[in-house]
Scaffold this motif. Sequence first.
Motif, PDB file in Angstrom:
ATOM      1  N   GLY A  13       9.614   2.880   1.322  1.00  0.00           N
ATOM      2  CA  GLY A  13      10.669   3.769   1.763  1.00  0.00           C
ATOM      3  C   GLY A  13      10.293   5.225   1.873  1.00  0.00           C
ATOM      4  N   SER A  14       9.017   5.560   1.680  1.00  0.00           N
ATOM      5  CA  SER A  14       8.572   6.955   1.759  1.00  0.00           C
ATOM      6  C   SER A  14       7.336   7.065   2.639  1.00  0.00           C
ATOM      7  CB  SER A  14       8.257   7.513   0.366  1.00  0.00           C
ATOM      8  OG  SER A  14       9.423   7.616  -0.419  1.00  0.00           O
ATOM      9  N   ARG A  15       7.184   8.208   3.259  1.00  0.00           N
ATOM     10  CA  ARG A  15       6.053   8.450   4.148  1.00  0.00           C
ATOM     11  C   ARG A  15       4.960   9.194   3.393  1.00  0.00           C
ATOM     12  NH1 ARG A  15       8.169   4.804   6.103  1.00  0.00           N
ATOM     13  NH2 ARG A  15       9.266   4.718   8.099  1.00  0.00           N
ATOM     14  N   THR A  40      -1.039   0.026  -4.521  1.00  0.00           N
ATOM     15  CA  THR A  40       0.255  -0.122  -5.189  1.00  0.00           C
ATOM     16  C   THR A  40       1.258  -0.645  -4.168  1.00  0.00           C
ATOM     17  OG1 THR A  40       0.942   2.134  -4.664  1.00  0.00           O
ATOM     18  CG2 THR A  40      -0.144   1.801  -6.785  1.00  0.00           C
ATOM     19  N   LEU A  41       2.303  -1.260  -4.659  1.00  0.00           N
ATOM     20  CA  LEU A  41       3.416  -1.701  -3.824  1.00  0.00           C
ATOM     21  C   LEU A  41       4.686  -1.099  -4.424  1.00  0.00           C
ATOM     22  CD1 LEU A  41       2.455  -5.472  -3.407  1.00  0.00           C
ATOM     23  CD2 LEU A  41       2.131  -3.643  -1.730  1.00  0.00           C
ATOM     24  N   LEU A  42       5.157  -0.020  -3.811  1.00  0.00           N
ATOM     25  CA  LEU A  42       6.290   0.730  -4.356  1.00  0.00           C
ATOM     26  C   LEU A  42       7.435   0.765  -3.348  1.00  0.00           C
ATOM     27  CD1 LEU A  42       4.437   3.814  -5.913  1.00  0.00           C
ATOM     28  CD2 LEU A  42       5.034   1.643  -7.019  1.00  0.00           C
ATOM     29  N   GLY A  43       8.638   0.974  -3.870  1.00  0.00           N
ATOM     30  CA  GLY A  43       9.797   1.082  -3.005  1.00  0.00           C
ATOM     31  C   GLY A  43       9.980   2.483  -2.444  1.00  0.00           C
ATOM     32  N   GLY A  52      10.200   1.517  -8.288  1.00  0.00           N
ATOM     33  CA  GLY A  52      10.195   0.074  -8.079  1.00  0.00           C
ATOM     34  C   GLY A  52       8.803  -0.406  -7.725  1.00  0.00           C
ATOM     35  N   GLY A  53       8.539  -1.670  -7.982  1.00  0.00           N
ATOM     36  CA  GLY A  53       7.211  -2.211  -7.693  1.00  0.00           C
ATOM     37  C   GLY A  53       6.205  -1.808  -8.752  1.00  0.00           C
ATOM     38  N   PRO A 254      14.401  13.987   4.878  1.00  0.00           N
ATOM     39  CA  PRO A 254      13.886  13.988   3.512  1.00  0.00           C
ATOM     40  C   PRO A 254      12.446  13.491   3.408  1.00  0.00           C
ATOM     41  CG  PRO A 254      15.315  12.106   3.829  1.00  0.00           C
ATOM     42  CD  PRO A 254      15.396  12.924   5.084  1.00  0.00           C
ATOM     43  N   GLU A 255      11.976  12.774   4.433  1.00  0.00           N
ATOM     44  CA  GLU A 255      10.596  12.290   4.488  1.00  0.00           C
ATOM     45  C   GLU A 255       9.927  12.845   5.741  1.00  0.00           C
ATOM     46  OE1 GLU A 255       9.179  10.408   2.203  1.00  0.00           O
ATOM     47  OE2 GLU A 255      10.889   9.636   1.054  1.00  0.00           O
ATOM     48  N   LEU A 256       8.599  12.862   5.750  1.00  0.00           N
ATOM     49  CA  LEU A 256       7.886  13.328   6.933  1.00  0.00           C
ATOM     50  C   LEU A 256       8.187  12.389   8.118  1.00  0.00           C
ATOM     51  CD1 LEU A 256       4.420  14.239   5.378  1.00  0.00           C
ATOM     52  CD2 LEU A 256       6.170  15.831   6.180  1.00  0.00           C
ATOM     53  N   PRO A 257       8.656  12.916   9.248  1.00  0.00           N
ATOM     54  CA  PRO A 257       9.033  12.059  10.393  1.00  0.00           C
ATOM     55  C   PRO A 257       7.815  11.675  11.232  1.00  0.00           C
ATOM     56  CG  PRO A 257       9.530  14.344  10.892  1.00  0.00           C
ATOM     57  CD  PRO A 257       9.000  14.333   9.487  1.00  0.00           C
TER      58      PRO A 257
END
Length: 277
Positions: A13-15, A40-43, A52-53, A254-257
């Motif tokens: 969910g993050s860039r 890693t595998l994160l949310g 998460g993850g 909120p995240e890099l587009p």
Amino acid sequence: MSLLLILGSHVAGSRVGGTLASLTLAVSPYQIDPVHVPTTLLGRHPGWGPPGGGPVPADVFAGMLEGIAANGLFALVDAVLTDYLASPEQISVAARAIDSVKAANPRAIVLVDPVMGDAPGGLYVAPDVAEALMTHLVPRADYLTPNLWELGYLTGTSPLGLDAIAQAAASLGKPGLVSSVMVDDQIGGLFVDGASRWLATHPCLDHPPKGTGDLMATLFLGYLLQARPAPDAMAAALAGVSYVVACAQAWRAPELPIIAAGPQAWTAKPLALTQLS
């Protein structure tokens, strides 16, 4: 077409991390094909809260690389990008993979982004991870891209001023692009290769989304694969970062587009370069 092996985090969910690198390369005009092996595998990015993850077990990480090697892809890899690594065991696996890639293709470029920490929070990996990174990955790098805090950690210094930063970077014995370098109200990068020192800066924008260092390293390596001189690659990479951050702020993202702004980031007008004596 180029093939780029990414050893770094997958954050759904993050860039940031390897996820950002893969997406950035996917929108490149240079036909750079990413092969992302997640560490890693994160949310989401931990900066948002519990992500998460968790980390990918080292044996799973190694097994994925063995599958890639079994398909003959190491000989086709043109560059390796290391990003966040979660354990000393993962770092040992990454080091062996780099050695195998270099044995199969000695011209492959290895860029180590020593993801360990940042100001003001300091170290955000375990000390043994930082030690393994310094012991096993820094010596294997063709290029390093530390932020200013990481440069201080790698060299045991607290460099202030361009001369001190350049001296610290040169002491690592590798060409390096140091990010988060402040000059008055500007921020940018200092590329150091022995006695050669080049500076590129842009206006500092408040509260950029996470992932700017990952984006800079990816763009920089992408331009190196186009045989651009390293200072020119830095100037183009930082222009792309500045463009994407400006878009994020204009769009209140909120995240890099990366998908929306990434194609234009690759074609942004390079920043002006200043050669330092």
